[in-house]
Design a protein around this motif. Structure first.
Motif, PDB file in Angstrom:
ATOM      1  N   UNK A 100      28.679  48.649 -40.647  1.00 63.44           N
ATOM      2  CA  UNK A 100      29.861  49.279 -40.031  1.00 63.44           C
ATOM      3  C   UNK A 100      30.847  48.177 -39.677  1.00 63.44           C
ATOM      4  N   UNK A 101      32.128  48.441 -39.881  1.00 59.09           N
ATOM      5  CA  UNK A 101      33.137  47.514 -39.373  1.00 59.09           C
ATOM      6  C   UNK A 101      34.364  48.291 -38.956  1.00 59.09           C
ATOM      7  N   UNK A 102      34.820  48.026 -37.727  1.00 61.60           N
ATOM      8  CA  UNK A 102      35.987  48.743 -37.215  1.00 61.60           C
ATOM      9  C   UNK A 102      37.044  47.751 -36.747  1.00 61.60           C
ATOM     10  N   UNK A 103      38.234  47.889 -37.298  1.00 62.81           N
ATOM     11  CA  UNK A 103      39.417  47.146 -36.854  1.00 62.81           C
ATOM     12  C   UNK A 103      39.241  45.628 -36.941  1.00 62.81           C
ATOM     13  N   UNK A 104      38.515  45.160 -37.950  1.00 64.58           N
ATOM     14  CA  UNK A 104      38.246  43.726 -38.065  1.00 64.58           C
ATOM     15  C   UNK A 104      38.574  43.140 -39.444  1.00 64.58           C
ATOM     16  N   UNK A 123      24.834  52.482 -46.905  1.00 65.49           N
ATOM     17  CA  UNK A 123      26.170  53.007 -46.623  1.00 65.49           C
ATOM     18  C   UNK A 123      27.013  51.955 -45.904  1.00 65.49           C
ATOM     19  N   UNK A 124      28.262  51.868 -46.314  1.00 64.77           N
ATOM     20  CA  UNK A 124      29.231  51.001 -45.635  1.00 64.77           C
ATOM     21  C   UNK A 124      30.335  51.877 -45.050  1.00 64.77           C
ATOM     22  N   UNK A 125      30.494  51.795 -43.725  1.00 66.83           N
ATOM     23  CA  UNK A 125      31.557  52.549 -43.033  1.00 66.83           C
ATOM     24  C   UNK A 125      32.630  51.555 -42.617  1.00 66.83           C
ATOM     25  N   UNK A 126      33.832  51.760 -43.097  1.00 67.18           N
ATOM     26  CA  UNK A 126      34.944  50.859 -42.766  1.00 67.18           C
ATOM     27  C   UNK A 126      36.065  51.653 -42.117  1.00 67.18           C
ATOM     28  N   UNK A 127      36.482  51.181 -40.945  1.00 69.45           N
ATOM     29  CA  UNK A 127      37.679  51.746 -40.299  1.00 69.45           C
ATOM     30  C   UNK A 127      38.593  50.574 -39.997  1.00 69.45           C
ATOM     31  N   UNK A 128      39.830  50.674 -40.472  1.00 71.84           N
ATOM     32  CA  UNK A 128      40.717  49.531 -40.281  1.00 71.84           C
ATOM     33  C   UNK A 128      42.175  49.963 -40.379  1.00 71.84           C
TER      34      UNK A 128
END
Ligand SMILES: C[S@@+](CC[C@H](N)C(=O)[O-])C[C@H]1O[C@@H](n2cnc3c(N)ncnc32)[C@H](O)[C@@H]1O
Length: 233
Positions: free
Chosen positions: A122-126, A151-156
């Motif tokens: 997971x990565x958020x805002x990075x 699974x890769x979850x990306x929020x950016x």
């Protein structure tokens, strides 16, 4: 040691997350602005997290997601380049008495995963802290750390507007932030637009696919934020 030509992700760009007061202010702002437990539940659902899963978060910040998600899986690696952020996160982990979170100093380009292949990243805002070529390298590294089916979850921050409208979009976005979240976050967002490396939707989708992922879900918000749920087939 890394080659001299490698992008030095330890040099912070944009907002200074090595500064103790900036980190404290970030944590306070996010706790008021966001409903982290609702966000975490949504992510758990989207990635199909299971009790026996091992999850890694890149750019963990002050650790709220890592802490909330730790109750729902076997192990969490919380990775960040900022020692100040990590110190803050570690203190929170300790206060909660959690023993399945490992806080690791490192980043998208330098973290070396020694554990079992990951079920979820997971990565958020990075990720927007890296220029596009290095985003590609980061995505390939994430792909290689995941197990098959992982699974890769990306929020950016990702720009999905017509580039002809960028001035209006940025001005409207910033004045919205000022009204809803205050002057300080609006200032940080100004710095982020100017000095960090948020990219266009079509570039981000291309990078994710070229890293080997299949994109299962794409969700764009207000033309400046994006969520991607990706699978390693
Ligand atoms: C805007 S904060 C987001 C923190 C948290 N994910 C959240 O959603 O609140 C960005 C975080 O990414 C970290 N960061 C910046 N560049 C990074 C890199 N190359 N690798 C890993 N983390 C990075 C920063 O230190 C900071 O903690």
């Amino acid at each position: 040691m890394y080659p001299k030509w490698q992008y030095n992700e330890m040099n912070h760009v944009g907002v200074d997350y090595t500064d103790k007061y900036e980190v404290e202010a970030y944590d306070l702002r996010m706790s008021k602005l966001r409903n982290i437990s609702k966000e975490t539940d949504e992510i758990i659902d989207l990635v199909g997290l299971k009790r026996d899963h091992v999850l890694l978060e890149f750019g963990t910040g002050t650790g709220d997601f890592a802490i909330q998600v730790a109750d729902h899986c076997m192990k969490v690696y919380a990775v960040d380049i900022s020692q100040t952020m990590l110190k803050f996160a570690k203190q929170k982990v300790q206060n909660k008495g959690l023993n399945n979170i490992e806080c690791c100093h490192g980043g998208f380009l330098t973290y070396q995963h020694k554990g079992v292949p990951l079920d979820v990243v997971v990565s958020q805002l990075a990720l927007h802290h890296l220029p596009d070529f290095w985003k590609m390298v980061a995505l390939k590294r994430i792909y290689s750390m995941l197990k098959k089916g992982g699974i890769f979850y990306l929020r950016d921050t990702v720009y999905s507007f017509d580039v002809n409208n960028y001035e209006d979009i940025f001005n409207t976005w910033l004045s919205g932030i000022k009204q809803t979240a205050g002057e300080e976050l609006a200032k940080d967002s100004e710095i982020a637009i100017r000095d960090e490396f948020s990219t266009c939707d079509w570039i981000m989708e291309g990078l994710i696919k070229r890293a080997g992922f299949e994109i299962k879900i794409t969700d764009y918000h207000q033309e400046v934020l994006a969520v991607y749920v990706c699978i390693k087939r």
